[in-house]
Motif scaffolding. Sequence first.
Motif, PDB file in Angstrom:
ATOM      1  N   ALA A 124       0.829  -1.214   0.000  1.00 17.77           N
ATOM      2  CA  ALA A 124       0.000   0.000   0.000  1.00 17.77           C
ATOM      3  C   ALA A 124       0.863   1.262   0.000  1.00 17.77           C
ATOM      4  O   ALA A 124       0.644   2.174  -0.804  1.00 17.77           O
ATOM      5  N   VAL A 125       1.846   1.328   0.895  1.00 17.66           N
ATOM      6  CA  VAL A 125       2.668   2.543   0.954  1.00 17.66           C
ATOM      7  C   VAL A 125       3.531   2.677  -0.299  1.00 17.66           C
ATOM      8  O   VAL A 125       3.834   3.788  -0.743  1.00 17.66           O
ATOM      9  N   ALA A 126       3.921   1.536  -0.902  1.00 18.74           N
ATOM     10  CA  ALA A 126       4.689   1.581  -2.150  1.00 18.74           C
ATOM     11  C   ALA A 126       3.862   2.214  -3.263  1.00 18.74           C
ATOM     12  O   ALA A 126       4.408   2.845  -4.177  1.00 18.74           O
ATOM     13  N   ARG A 127       2.528   2.058  -3.174  1.00 17.03           N
ATOM     14  CA  ARG A 127       1.632   2.682  -4.159  1.00 17.03           C
ATOM     15  C   ARG A 127       1.331   4.138  -3.823  1.00 17.03           C
ATOM     16  O   ARG A 127       0.595   4.808  -4.536  1.00 17.03           O
ATOM     17  N   GLY A 128       1.886   4.616  -2.706  1.00 15.61           N
ATOM     18  CA  GLY A 128       1.626   5.988  -2.306  1.00 15.61           C
ATOM     19  C   GLY A 128       0.418   6.153  -1.409  1.00 15.61           C
ATOM     20  O   GLY A 128      -0.052   7.267  -1.166  1.00 15.61           O
ATOM     21  N   GLU A 129      -0.090   5.035  -0.876  1.00 18.08           N
ATOM     22  CA  GLU A 129      -1.255   5.075  -0.010  1.00 18.08           C
ATOM     23  C   GLU A 129      -0.829   5.074   1.457  1.00 18.08           C
ATOM     24  O   GLU A 129       0.321   4.804   1.786  1.00 18.08           O
ATOM     25  N   GLN A 130      -1.784   5.374   2.340  1.00 17.69           N
ATOM     26  CA  GLN A 130      -1.537   5.287   3.775  1.00 17.69           C
ATOM     27  C   GLN A 130      -2.020   3.932   4.265  1.00 17.69           C
ATOM     28  O   GLN A 130      -3.032   3.422   3.773  1.00 17.69           O
ATOM     29  N   ALA A 131      -1.308   3.354   5.223  1.00 19.30           N
ATOM     30  CA  ALA A 131      -1.660   2.013   5.690  1.00 19.30           C
ATOM     31  C   ALA A 131      -1.543   1.909   7.203  1.00 19.30           C
ATOM     32  O   ALA A 131      -0.637   2.496   7.800  1.00 19.30           O
ATOM     33  N   MET A 132      -2.468   1.155   7.803  1.00 20.01           N
ATOM     34  CA  MET A 132      -2.433   0.898   9.238  1.00 20.01           C
ATOM     35  C   MET A 132      -2.945  -0.504   9.506  1.00 20.01           C
ATOM     36  O   MET A 132      -3.850  -0.981   8.827  1.00 20.01           O
ATOM     37  N   SER A 133      -2.360  -1.158  10.508  1.00 21.41           N
ATOM     38  CA  SER A 133      -2.924  -2.431  10.944  1.00 21.41           C
ATOM     39  C   SER A 133      -4.222  -2.153  11.681  1.00 21.41           C
ATOM     40  O   SER A 133      -4.493  -1.027  12.121  1.00 21.41           O
ATOM     41  N   ASP A 134      -5.063  -3.154  11.826  1.00 21.92           N
ATOM     42  CA  ASP A 134      -6.392  -2.962  12.421  1.00 21.92           C
ATOM     43  C   ASP A 134      -6.315  -2.412  13.835  1.00 21.92           C
ATOM     44  O   ASP A 134      -7.132  -1.569  14.227  1.00 21.92           O
ATOM     45  N   ASP A 135      -5.335  -2.862  14.620  1.00 20.89           N
ATOM     46  CA  ASP A 135      -5.254  -2.397  16.000  1.00 20.89           C
ATOM     47  C   ASP A 135      -4.860  -0.920  16.066  1.00 20.89           C
ATOM     48  O   ASP A 135      -5.351  -0.182  16.932  1.00 20.89           O
ATOM     49  N   ILE A 136      -4.040  -0.463  15.149  1.00 16.08           N
ATOM     50  CA  ILE A 136      -3.668   0.951  15.123  1.00 16.08           C
ATOM     51  C   ILE A 136      -4.871   1.809  14.706  1.00 16.08           C
ATOM     52  O   ILE A 136      -5.123   2.869  15.282  1.00 16.08           O
ATOM     53  N   ALA A 137      -5.610   1.343  13.724  1.00 17.14           N
ATOM     54  CA  ALA A 137      -6.814   2.068  13.299  1.00 17.14           C
ATOM     55  C   ALA A 137      -7.796   2.186  14.469  1.00 17.14           C
ATOM     56  O   ALA A 137      -8.423   3.239  14.664  1.00 17.14           O
ATOM     57  N   HIS A 138      -7.886   1.126  15.267  1.00 16.26           N
ATOM     58  CA  HIS A 138      -8.791   1.133  16.422  1.00 16.26           C
ATOM     59  C   HIS A 138      -8.308   2.121  17.481  1.00 16.26           C
ATOM     60  O   HIS A 138      -9.097   2.896  18.032  1.00 16.26           O
ATOM     61  N   VAL A 139      -6.999   2.108  17.756  1.00 15.79           N
ATOM     62  CA  VAL A 139      -6.434   3.022  18.753  1.00 15.79           C
ATOM     63  C   VAL A 139      -6.702   4.476  18.373  1.00 15.79           C
ATOM     64  O   VAL A 139      -7.114   5.289  19.200  1.00 15.79           O
ATOM     65  N   LEU A 140      -6.487   4.804  17.111  1.00 13.77           N
ATOM     66  CA  LEU A 140      -6.705   6.180  16.672  1.00 13.77           C
ATOM     67  C   LEU A 140      -8.183   6.552  16.680  1.00 13.77           C
ATOM     68  O   LEU A 140      -8.539   7.694  16.990  1.00 13.77           O
ATOM     69  N   ALA A 141      -9.037   5.585  16.360  1.00 13.54           N
ATOM     70  CA  ALA A 141     -10.473   5.856  16.376  1.00 13.54           C
ATOM     71  C   ALA A 141     -10.952   6.138  17.797  1.00 13.54           C
ATOM     72  O   ALA A 141     -11.717   7.088  18.039  1.00 13.54           O
ATOM     73  N   VAL A 142     -10.495   5.333  18.745  1.00 13.18           N
ATOM     74  CA  VAL A 142     -10.880   5.528  20.144  1.00 13.18           C
ATOM     75  C   VAL A 142     -10.342   6.855  20.659  1.00 13.18           C
ATOM     76  O   VAL A 142     -11.043   7.611  21.332  1.00 13.18           O
ATOM     77  N   GLU A 143      -9.086   7.161  20.325  1.00 11.61           N
ATOM     78  CA  GLU A 143      -8.473   8.398  20.791  1.00 11.61           C
ATOM     79  C   GLU A 143      -9.203   9.620  20.241  1.00 11.61           C
ATOM     80  O   GLU A 143      -9.353  10.629  20.926  1.00 11.61           O
ATOM     81  N   SER A 144      -9.679   9.531  19.005  1.00 10.95           N
ATOM     82  CA  SER A 144     -10.365  10.670  18.393  1.00 10.95           C
ATOM     83  C   SER A 144     -11.721  10.937  19.043  1.00 10.95           C
ATOM     84  O   SER A 144     -12.259  12.039  18.941  1.00 10.95           O
ATOM     85  N   LEU A 145     -12.263   9.926  19.733  1.00 11.39           N
ATOM     86  CA  LEU A 145     -13.558  10.080  20.395  1.00 11.39           C
ATOM     87  C   LEU A 145     -13.423  10.581  21.825  1.00 11.39           C
ATOM     88  O   LEU A 145     -14.416  10.808  22.503  1.00 11.39           O
ATOM     89  N   THR A 146     -12.176  10.732  22.278  1.00 12.59           N
ATOM     90  CA  THR A 146     -11.921  11.234  23.626  1.00 12.59           C
ATOM     91  C   THR A 146     -11.852  12.751  23.584  1.00 12.59           C
ATOM     92  O   THR A 146     -10.905  13.316  23.030  1.00 12.59           O
ATOM     93  N   PRO A 147     -12.840  13.440  24.146  1.00 11.51           N
ATOM     94  CA  PRO A 147     -12.912  14.903  24.031  1.00 11.51           C
ATOM     95  C   PRO A 147     -11.654  15.623  24.508  1.00 11.51           C
ATOM     96  O   PRO A 147     -11.208  16.577  23.896  1.00 11.51           O
TER      97      PRO A 147
END
Length: 217
Positions: A124-147
Amino acid sequence: MTVSQTKGISILLVDDHPVVRQGYRRVLEHQSDFHVVAEAENAANAYRAFKEHTPDVVVMDISMPGASGLEAIRNIRLWNSGTRILVFSMHCEAALVKAAFGAGASGYVTKGSEPAALIKAIRAVARGEQAMSDDIAHVLAVESLTPSGSILDQLGEREIEILRQLAAGVTKEQIASNLNLSVKTVQNYHYLIKTKTGMRTDAQLVRLAVESGLTNL
């Protein structure tokens, strides 16, 4: 270090443990279009290896002796802003993940992920895309919901790197050497870190770093 093949994705593998590098090298080179053209065990050697081999993708650990992978990402991106860097780390704290992306990483995969996740992310990154493993995506999603967010959100990636080293007991002189900065610049960053976080003492800074997982790097 080997010479890159003419086809496929060339990779620089950065990790301070030789056995770990060897294991993941075997995993990666099992893919017919992946070629590990160089390895490095620390930030300084990663920078030198990148300039020598100009790989398509850098697979970068965060935790290394001296300057961390955050500093290596920063320096490589300063040399070549189009570099595609995939962080591959055991750490999944939101502040570190955001610092890695802030430094210029294109993706972040944890070492607890299946090998297939790492392989998919490299492609994915070789194609110029952004990539995350599922657990990282979850961590960032939870963190974004913390006011309230995190106090470390106030810090840039260079400030987080300096805080990490200060909390580990590294002297300002050694930090300056590790990061190719003047001691005065490190002192200025130290003051800014206290101001931004609201911490008055170094003991409070150490506690903040420990609670945020920075001292585990």
